[in-house]
Write a protein that holds these residues in place. Structure first.
Motif, PDB file in Angstrom:
ATOM      1  N   ARG A   1       0.826  -1.215   0.000  1.00  0.00           N
ATOM      2  CA  ARG A   1       0.000   0.000   0.000  1.00  0.00           C
ATOM      3  C   ARG A   1       0.856   1.259   0.000  1.00  0.00           C
ATOM      4  NH1 ARG A   1      -2.058   3.998  -0.456  1.00  0.00           N
ATOM      5  NH2 ARG A   1      -4.097   4.781   0.251  1.00  0.00           N
TER       6      ARG A   1
ATOM      7  N   ARG B   1       3.449   5.780  -2.599  1.00  0.00           N
ATOM      8  CA  ARG B   1       3.746   7.141  -2.132  1.00  0.00           C
ATOM      9  C   ARG B   1       5.099   7.278  -1.441  1.00  0.00           C
ATOM     10  NH1 ARG B   1      -0.850   8.109   2.468  1.00  0.00           N
ATOM     11  NH2 ARG B   1      -2.173   7.589   0.687  1.00  0.00           N
TER      12      ARG B   1
ATOM     13  N   GLU C   1      -4.746  -0.047   4.818  1.00  0.00           N
ATOM     14  CA  GLU C   1      -5.398   1.240   4.533  1.00  0.00           C
ATOM     15  C   GLU C   1      -5.387   2.137   5.764  1.00  0.00           C
ATOM     16  OE1 GLU C   1      -6.374   2.572   1.785  1.00  0.00           O
ATOM     17  OE2 GLU C   1      -6.088   0.822   0.489  1.00  0.00           O
ATOM     18  N   ALA C   2      -5.641   1.555   6.931  1.00  0.00           N
ATOM     19  CA  ALA C   2      -5.637   2.340   8.164  1.00  0.00           C
ATOM     20  C   ALA C   2      -4.236   2.865   8.467  1.00  0.00           C
ATOM     21  CB  ALA C   2      -6.155   1.495   9.330  1.00  0.00           C
TER      22      ALA C   2
ATOM     23  N   ALA D   1      -1.846   3.408   6.296  1.00  0.00           N
ATOM     24  CA  ALA D   1      -1.511   4.440   5.302  1.00  0.00           C
ATOM     25  C   ALA D   1      -2.162   5.769   5.651  1.00  0.00           C
ATOM     26  CB  ALA D   1      -1.943   3.976   3.911  1.00  0.00           C
ATOM     27  N   TRP D   2      -3.413   5.730   6.109  1.00  0.00           N
ATOM     28  CA  TRP D   2      -4.089   6.983   6.465  1.00  0.00           C
ATOM     29  C   TRP D   2      -3.421   7.644   7.665  1.00  0.00           C
ATOM     30  CZ3 TRP D   2      -7.095   8.486  10.821  1.00  0.00           C
ATOM     31  CH2 TRP D   2      -7.674   9.758  10.679  1.00  0.00           C
ATOM     32  N   LEU D   3      -3.153   6.890   8.710  1.00  0.00           N
ATOM     33  CA  LEU D   3      -2.525   7.486   9.893  1.00  0.00           C
ATOM     34  C   LEU D   3      -1.136   8.038   9.580  1.00  0.00           C
ATOM     35  CD1 LEU D   3      -3.507   5.039  12.773  1.00  0.00           C
ATOM     36  CD2 LEU D   3      -4.213   7.423  12.514  1.00  0.00           C
TER      37      LEU D   3
ATOM     38  N   SER E   1      -0.319   9.467   6.816  1.00  0.00           N
ATOM     39  CA  SER E   1      -0.415  10.485   5.765  1.00  0.00           C
ATOM     40  C   SER E   1      -0.701  11.867   6.328  1.00  0.00           C
ATOM     41  CB  SER E   1      -1.540  10.109   4.788  1.00  0.00           C
ATOM     42  OG  SER E   1      -2.811  10.305   5.399  1.00  0.00           O
TER      43      SER E   1
ATOM     44  N   GLU F   1      -3.203  13.569   5.579  1.00  0.00           N
ATOM     45  CA  GLU F   1      -4.636  13.667   5.814  1.00  0.00           C
ATOM     46  C   GLU F   1      -4.983  13.435   7.289  1.00  0.00           C
ATOM     47  OE1 GLU F   1      -4.030  13.406   1.608  1.00  0.00           O
ATOM     48  OE2 GLU F   1      -3.280  12.112   3.223  1.00  0.00           O
ATOM     49  N   ALA F   2      -4.090  12.760   8.012  1.00  0.00           N
ATOM     50  CA  ALA F   2      -4.297  12.535   9.449  1.00  0.00           C
ATOM     51  C   ALA F   2      -3.392  13.459  10.263  1.00  0.00           C
ATOM     52  CB  ALA F   2      -4.019  11.079   9.803  1.00  0.00           C
TER      53      ALA F   2
END
Length: 232
Positions: free
Chosen positions: A20, A24, A205-206, A208-210, A212, A214-215
């Motif tokens: 994932r 990036r 996914e979780a 990657a979000w944390l 990023s 965006e978090a």
């Protein structure tokens, strides 16, 4: 691209996280298994075989980070083991081994790499829904509870320069859960409100979000990814 370091990356959740993040970040994958080199080759990543509980292993990871062309922006502490047994049958050696890897390794590598992570970077630790208590996993539950405490302590210690959070997976499809007796697996899945086992990609996914931007206002938190089975 900035560098992401992922431990326990040879298989399962760690491999899914690496896949994932590959879109990036450049990657440094860490595992004790030689399979980490296969995963790294497929993703065009660097790899190091290392034990996060040993000073030599931490030194090897630090050397690989220092030798990378990009500075690290994300550390994912995923390396972990299980040695399950009912509490009255658990050997002390198995208790100590699980705590040493799951909690000790998370602490040691975070401490070693924190100063090298770029300002605004992130650490994501893998805890577990089991830290709420699982029969037969006393050592694992203790270690993953410790990871939550470690996460919150590091979040305070390294704010505002770094964010530190944890993901707590529930029942996830893996080699280990695949070996469970069918009736046991069915009982566990039936207890999940979303009526299915998690997939490694759900956890990735979780993570990657944390990790990023965006978090960017989230630190010191535990995100349960468990299909709703975060109690009982």
């Amino acid at each position: 691209m900035s560098l992401a370091v992922v431990t326990g990356a040879a298989r399962g959740i760690g491999r899914a996280v690496a896949e994932r993040l590959a879109t990036r970040h450049s990657l440094l994958l860490v595992d004790m298994s030689p399979a980490v080199h296969e995963t790294a080759a497929r993703l065009g990543a660097a790899a190091v075989r290392a034990d996060v509980t040993e000073p030599e292993g931490i030194a090897a990871i630090v050397a690989a980070v220092d030798g990378a062309s990009e500075a690290p922006a994300l550390l994912v502490n995923n390396a972990g083991i299980t040695r399950d047994a009912l509490i009255h049958k658990m050997e002390e050696a198995d208790f100590r081994a699980v705590v040493r890897v799951n909690l000790g390794g998370t602490y040691a590598l975070t401490e070693a790499l924190a100063s090298r992570i770029v300002d605004g970077g992130s650490v994501v630790n893998l805890s577990s829904r089991a830290q709420l208590g699982n029969v037969g996993q006393f050592n694992y539950a203790v270690s993953k509870t410790g990871v939550v405490g470690c996460t919150r302590a590091f979040a305070l210690a390294h704010a505002p320069r770094l964010r530190v959070n944890a993901v707590a997976p529930g029942f996830v499809e893996s080699e280990m859960t695949g070996a469970m007796p069918a009736h046991v697996r069915e009982r566990v899945v039936n207890g999940v409100p979303l009526s299915r086992a998690g997939q490694p990609q759900d956890i990735a996914e979780a993570v990657a979000w944390l990790g990023s931007k965006e978090a960017g206002y989230v630190t010191g938190q535990v995100l349960y990814v468990c299909g709703g089975r975060s109690f009982g």
